[in-house]
Design a protein around this motif. Structure first.
Motif, PDB file in Angstrom:
ATOM      1  N   ARG A  43       0.781  -1.176   0.088  1.00  0.00           N
ATOM      2  CA  ARG A  43       0.141  -0.005  -0.018  1.00  0.00           C
ATOM      3  C   ARG A  43       0.772   1.254   0.025  1.00  0.00           C
ATOM      4  NH1 ARG A  43      -2.792   3.149   4.308  1.00  0.00           N
ATOM      5  NH2 ARG A  43      -4.634   3.972   3.145  1.00  0.00           N
ATOM      6  N   PRO A  53      -5.211   8.569  -0.849  1.00  0.00           N
ATOM      7  CA  PRO A  53      -6.467   8.227  -1.695  1.00  0.00           C
ATOM      8  C   PRO A  53      -7.535   9.280  -1.170  1.00  0.00           C
ATOM      9  CG  PRO A  53      -5.903   6.843   0.490  1.00  0.00           C
ATOM     10  CD  PRO A  53      -4.767   7.799   0.263  1.00  0.00           C
ATOM     11  N   THR A  56     -11.050   6.071   2.151  1.00  0.00           N
ATOM     12  CA  THR A  56     -10.586   5.037   2.708  1.00  0.00           C
ATOM     13  C   THR A  56     -11.591   4.245   3.581  1.00  0.00           C
ATOM     14  OG1 THR A  56      -8.087   5.648   2.562  1.00  0.00           O
ATOM     15  CG2 THR A  56      -8.819   3.731   3.973  1.00  0.00           C
ATOM     16  N   GLU A  57     -12.067   3.085   3.488  1.00  0.00           N
ATOM     17  CA  GLU A  57     -12.961   2.189   4.203  1.00  0.00           C
ATOM     18  C   GLU A  57     -12.441   0.920   4.359  1.00  0.00           C
ATOM     19  OE1 GLU A  57     -16.436   3.186   1.912  1.00  0.00           O
ATOM     20  OE2 GLU A  57     -16.089   1.444   0.582  1.00  0.00           O
ATOM     21  N   SER A  58     -13.387   0.378   5.043  1.00  0.00           N
ATOM     22  CA  SER A  58     -13.236  -1.190   5.461  1.00  0.00           C
ATOM     23  C   SER A  58     -14.413  -1.740   5.027  1.00  0.00           C
ATOM     24  CB  SER A  58     -13.146  -1.389   7.083  1.00  0.00           C
ATOM     25  OG  SER A  58     -12.692  -2.783   7.241  1.00  0.00           O
ATOM     26  N   ARG A  63      -9.030  -3.425   3.870  1.00  0.00           N
ATOM     27  CA  ARG A  63      -8.835  -1.758   3.600  1.00  0.00           C
ATOM     28  C   ARG A  63      -9.183  -1.609   2.170  1.00  0.00           C
ATOM     29  NH1 ARG A  63      -5.000   1.991   6.351  1.00  0.00           N
ATOM     30  NH2 ARG A  63      -4.072   0.057   7.032  1.00  0.00           N
ATOM     31  N   ASP A  65      -9.040   1.459  -0.681  1.00  0.00           N
ATOM     32  CA  ASP A  65      -8.748   3.040  -0.998  1.00  0.00           C
ATOM     33  C   ASP A  65      -9.360   3.301  -2.492  1.00  0.00           C
ATOM     34  OD1 ASP A  65      -7.268   3.373   1.433  1.00  0.00           O
ATOM     35  OD2 ASP A  65      -5.178   2.978   0.343  1.00  0.00           O
ATOM     36  N   ASP A 122      -1.677  -5.707   3.812  1.00  0.00           N
ATOM     37  CA  ASP A 122      -1.692  -4.205   3.159  1.00  0.00           C
ATOM     38  C   ASP A 122      -0.928  -4.351   1.828  1.00  0.00           C
ATOM     39  OD1 ASP A 122      -3.284  -2.495   4.536  1.00  0.00           O
ATOM     40  OD2 ASP A 122      -1.854  -1.476   5.522  1.00  0.00           O
TER      41      ASP A 122
END
Length: 131
Positions: A43, A53, A56-58, A63, A65, A122
């Motif tokens: 990443r 980015p 960014t979220e889950s 993860r 982006d 990541d």
């Protein structure tokens, strides 16, 4: 003598007019290296090349982006365009700006957007082109 002074004045004015299109060509966005979007890339390498980015979220514990940027031009391309515009400006006593400035405004890179899903360590797992 008057012709010599006129020629010198026109030359100085023409050299001073090399501006808009040549400067615009030199300031075009740089080309991003999209090879960092390969599966397994860390990443940190993606962010170093594409910038931060925009989101960014889950999702499902991973993860995700979203990157949005303007894909520009290589250094060789930008330099050759800058030189061309400068020479054309001088050769046409500045008249080239009528064509060169709108051309550089039109060719200012292409918008690109990608969604990247990372694995638990990541590294890039999935790349989805959005635009």
């Amino acid at each position: 003598m008057k012709k010599l002074i006129l020629a010198a004045t026109l030359s100085i004015v023409a050299l001073g007019q090399t501006g808009c299109s040549a400067v615009m060509a030199a300031k075009q966005p740089k080309k991003k290296d999209l090879s960092v979007l390969a599966v397994g890339m860390p990443r940190s390498a993606v962010i170093a090349e594409l910038g931060a980015p925009i989101a960014t979220e889950s999702k499902n514990g991973k993860r995700v982006d979203v990157f949005s940027f303007t894909q520009g031009y290589s250094t060789a391309n930008r330099v050759s365009r800058t030189i061309f515009h400068g020479v054309a400006d001088v050769a046409t006593l500045g008249l080239w700006e009528v064509v060169g400035t709108p051309a550089e405004a039109a060719f200012n890179g292409k918008k690109a957007a990608f969604e990247i899903v990372y694995s638990s360590n990541d590294s890039v797992e999935v790349v989805k082109k959005l635009q």
